[in-house]
Structures are given as structure tokens and as C-alpha cells.
Design a protein around this motif. Structure first.
Motif, PDB file in Angstrom:
ATOM      1  N   LEU A  48       1.152   0.143  -2.454  1.00  0.00           N
ATOM      2  CA  LEU A  48       0.922  -0.084  -1.034  1.00  0.00           C
ATOM      3  C   LEU A  48       2.205   0.181  -0.244  1.00  0.00           C
ATOM      4  O   LEU A  48       3.286  -0.242  -0.656  1.00  0.00           O
ATOM      5  CB  LEU A  48       0.461  -1.521  -0.784  1.00  0.00           C
ATOM      6  CG  LEU A  48      -0.979  -1.878  -1.156  1.00  0.00           C
ATOM      7  CD1 LEU A  48      -1.197  -3.385  -1.030  1.00  0.00           C
ATOM      8  CD2 LEU A  48      -1.968  -1.122  -0.284  1.00  0.00           C
ATOM      9  N   PRO A  49       2.107   0.840   0.908  1.00  0.00           N
ATOM     10  CA  PRO A  49       3.309   1.082   1.710  1.00  0.00           C
ATOM     11  C   PRO A  49       3.762  -0.146   2.479  1.00  0.00           C
ATOM     12  O   PRO A  49       4.768  -0.100   3.175  1.00  0.00           O
ATOM     13  CB  PRO A  49       2.865   2.197   2.666  1.00  0.00           C
ATOM     14  CG  PRO A  49       1.386   2.016   2.794  1.00  0.00           C
ATOM     15  CD  PRO A  49       0.917   1.526   1.456  1.00  0.00           C
ATOM     16  N   ARG A  50       3.026  -1.243   2.363  1.00  0.00           N
ATOM     17  CA  ARG A  50       3.417  -2.500   2.981  1.00  0.00           C
ATOM     18  C   ARG A  50       4.113  -3.394   1.962  1.00  0.00           C
ATOM     19  O   ARG A  50       4.071  -3.139   0.764  1.00  0.00           O
ATOM     20  CB  ARG A  50       2.196  -3.234   3.524  1.00  0.00           C
ATOM     21  CG  ARG A  50       1.687  -2.726   4.855  1.00  0.00           C
ATOM     22  CD  ARG A  50       0.497  -1.848   4.733  1.00  0.00           C
ATOM     23  NE  ARG A  50      -0.275  -1.810   5.977  1.00  0.00           N
ATOM     24  CZ  ARG A  50      -1.409  -1.133   6.113  1.00  0.00           C
ATOM     25  NH1 ARG A  50      -1.899  -0.449   5.105  1.00  0.00           N
ATOM     26  NH2 ARG A  50      -2.055  -1.135   7.270  1.00  0.00           N
ATOM     27  N   VAL A  51       4.716  -4.459   2.448  1.00  0.00           N
ATOM     28  CA  VAL A  51       5.362  -5.442   1.579  1.00  0.00           C
ATOM     29  C   VAL A  51       4.296  -6.343   0.973  1.00  0.00           C
ATOM     30  O   VAL A  51       3.352  -6.758   1.653  1.00  0.00           O
ATOM     31  CB  VAL A  51       6.376  -6.290   2.372  1.00  0.00           C
ATOM     32  CG1 VAL A  51       6.952  -7.398   1.503  1.00  0.00           C
ATOM     33  CG2 VAL A  51       7.486  -5.411   2.920  1.00  0.00           C
ATOM     34  N   THR A  52       4.439  -6.641  -0.319  1.00  0.00           N
ATOM     35  CA  THR A  52       3.500  -7.542  -0.988  1.00  0.00           C
ATOM     36  C   THR A  52       4.267  -8.722  -1.572  1.00  0.00           C
ATOM     37  O   THR A  52       5.316  -8.564  -2.180  1.00  0.00           O
ATOM     38  CB  THR A  52       2.739  -6.813  -2.112  1.00  0.00           C
ATOM     39  OG1 THR A  52       3.671  -6.151  -2.976  1.00  0.00           O
ATOM     40  CG2 THR A  52       1.789  -5.772  -1.526  1.00  0.00           C
ATOM     41  N   LEU A  53       3.717  -9.918  -1.365  1.00  0.00           N
ATOM     42  CA  LEU A  53       4.375 -11.155  -1.776  1.00  0.00           C
ATOM     43  C   LEU A  53       3.387 -12.017  -2.550  1.00  0.00           C
ATOM     44  O   LEU A  53       2.280 -12.290  -2.076  1.00  0.00           O
ATOM     45  CB  LEU A  53       4.857 -11.922  -0.542  1.00  0.00           C
ATOM     46  CG  LEU A  53       5.292 -13.381  -0.749  1.00  0.00           C
ATOM     47  CD1 LEU A  53       6.583 -13.444  -1.559  1.00  0.00           C
ATOM     48  CD2 LEU A  53       5.472 -14.084   0.596  1.00  0.00           C
ATOM     49  N   ALA A  54       3.775 -12.458  -3.752  1.00  0.00           N
ATOM     50  CA  ALA A  54       2.971 -13.380  -4.548  1.00  0.00           C
ATOM     51  C   ALA A  54       3.560 -14.779  -4.437  1.00  0.00           C
ATOM     52  O   ALA A  54       4.736 -14.981  -4.752  1.00  0.00           O
ATOM     53  CB  ALA A  54       2.923 -12.939  -6.012  1.00  0.00           C
TER      54      ALA A  54
END
Length: 256
Positions: free
Chosen positions: A95-101
Motif C-alpha cells: 500500500l502506498p499509505r502508512v500502515t500501523l498495527a
């Protein structure tokens, strides 16, 4: 299985498939549909993944595994399921967005592999993280051996995977498995603050920087060349030009 709310540029996805957010075929299909819907929207720049349960995610659905092992073509069916996990996690990673778990509870097996596919991870100190597949004579085949090694290095991967070791959030932070840790009671607020901080940054620049960072670990790509290409593209972006012009104007007014 999933609830999604978009606020202040953050798409918060809450997993809720009791009792343990097991990864069934229906779970994977539901996540794919969710990503399809989100990617059609332009009002978010951070994907914040969390759980409504005490467990973040516990990996593959045992009922489906049992059913597959009970039939003649069960091995092929199980391999197809693993490929499905790999494809989903690769899509999240790309994904070109930031991903946070946000890992508030146990993230084991496929659950940890899901978190590893995210750019950022924040865990409760009390959470348990691990890839215990070797105890069953298997291995973490949904990207676990690759992403954990790239993230923490060979030594930590050998320790955690070959030893089927589980660590708490504090040790996970020390090893670099997660970037931040917090007491469980403070985790939601900490994760929300992190997500909003990243969402405040220009999304087009974030996407460009993420692509360059990814190139650093891909021998088929020239990361330095990509920096030039991405910088060239950014300098032609109206959004960048407005931001740079404003910065320079402020500097002039301040006598810089």
C-alpha cells in the motif's frame, strides 16, 4: 469481522471475529473486500489495524485446517490458503499509505505475520508475539521467515523462529520487532497519536519515501536512482511547491 471508520485521515480497521480473529477463507475474503473499498477512497493516508478482542490475531483457523487435513487433496487446499495469506499480506505491505498495527494482545503465527506486513507496529508490553509453527512441524510460510529476517536480522529470526519462542511487547521492542511499546492501558491512546501524527504528513511525499525505502532492500532496484526520480516527481507536484514556497516565505520573514 471488520469495522472501519475514517477520521482525520486515519482509516481505523477493527478486527472482530471471535474468539481469536482466526484467519479463515472468509476472513481473507472480507479483508480483501475491505481493502478494495478503502483503495477507492482518497480521504485517508494511514491504515490503523487493531482488534476488538483480547487477542490481536491468532493465525489460521483450526477448523478449516482440520477439514483440509481430513481429505485426500488437503495438502493442496492448505497450500492454496497459505498463498492467499501471502497475497493479502503482500498487498498490505505494498500500500502506498502508512500502515500501523496496534498489538494489544497475542499476535501469534499468522497474526504476527499480518502485523509484520504493516509498516509500523506498537505493542502492549503485556502482549505475546511469536511464530510457533515449528512446534507443529511447520514454518511461518505467510511471509514470516522473510519479513522477520529483513526487519530484525538473521540472528533474531533464528532465535524466534527456530526456537518457536514467544516474547512480550517489551522484548519485542528491544529486538526491533515493534517500533514502540506501551502499557496495555495506554496502548489505544498511544496508537491513535502515532496514526494521527503520520496522517498529518503530505500523503504524496509519504508514498514516494515509502517506495524509496522499499527499494533499499530490493537488489533489483537502484534506490539512489529512485530517490532522484521520486524527487523529480515531487518537485513537479503543486502540493509540494505550495509547501516549499510557504517554508521559504516564513524563513525570509524570520531573517533566515
Amino acid at each position: 469481522m471488520f469495522a472501519c471508520a475514517v477520521t482525520e485521515g486515519v482509516a481505523t480497521v477493527t478486527m472482530n471475529a471471535p474468539p481469536v480473529n482466526a484467519m479463515s477463507d472468509a476472513w481473507v475474503a472480507g479483508f480483501v473486500r475491505l481493502l478494495d473499498a478503502l483503495e477507492a477512497r482518497v480521504d485517508w493516508s494511514v491504515l490503523h489495524l487493531r482488534s476488538a478482542l483480547k487477542i490481536f490475531a491468532a493465525g489460521a483457523d483450526l477448523k478449516e485446517m482440520r477439514a483440509r487435513f481430513a481429505v485426500a487433496d488437503g495438502v493442496a487446499a492448505q497450500l492454496a490458503a497459505v498463498r492467499g495469506y501471502q497475497a493479502l499480506f503482500a498487498r498490505i505491505e505494498a500500500l502506498p499509505r502508512v500502515t500501523l498495527a496496534e498489538i494489544g494482545g497475542s499476535a501469534l503465527g499468522g497474526g504476527l505475520e499480518l502485523a509484520l506486513a504493516c509498516d509500523l507496529r506498537v505493542a502492549a508490553w503485556e502482549a505475546k508475539l511469536g511464530l510457533p509453527e515449528l512446534r507443529l512441524g511447520l514454518l511461518p510460510g505467510a511471509g514470516g521467515t522473510q519479513r522477520l529476517t529483513r526487519l530484525c536480522g538473521r540472528a533474531a529470526s533464528l532465535r524466534l523462529i527456530l526456537g518457536a519462542e514467544m516474547v512480550d511487547g517489551a522484548e519485542a521492542e528491544r529486538l526491533g520487532l515493534v517500533q514502540w511499546g506501551a502499557p496495555f492501558s495506554e496502548l489505544p491512546a498511544a496508537a491513535t497519536a502515532i496514526a494521527r501524527r503520520y496522517a498529518a504528513l503530505p500523503a504524496h511525499a509519504v508514498a514516494a519515501a515509502k517506495s524509496c525505502i522499499t527499494a533499499a532492500s530490493d537488489p533489483a532496484r537502484d534506490g539512489f536512482r529512485e530517490e532522484i526520480e521520486q524527487t523529480h516527481a515531487l518537485l513537479h507536484e503543486d502540493r509540494t511547491r505550495v509547501l516549499v514556497r510557504g517554508f521559504l516565505d516564513r524563513s525570509d520573514r524570520n531573517g533566515a
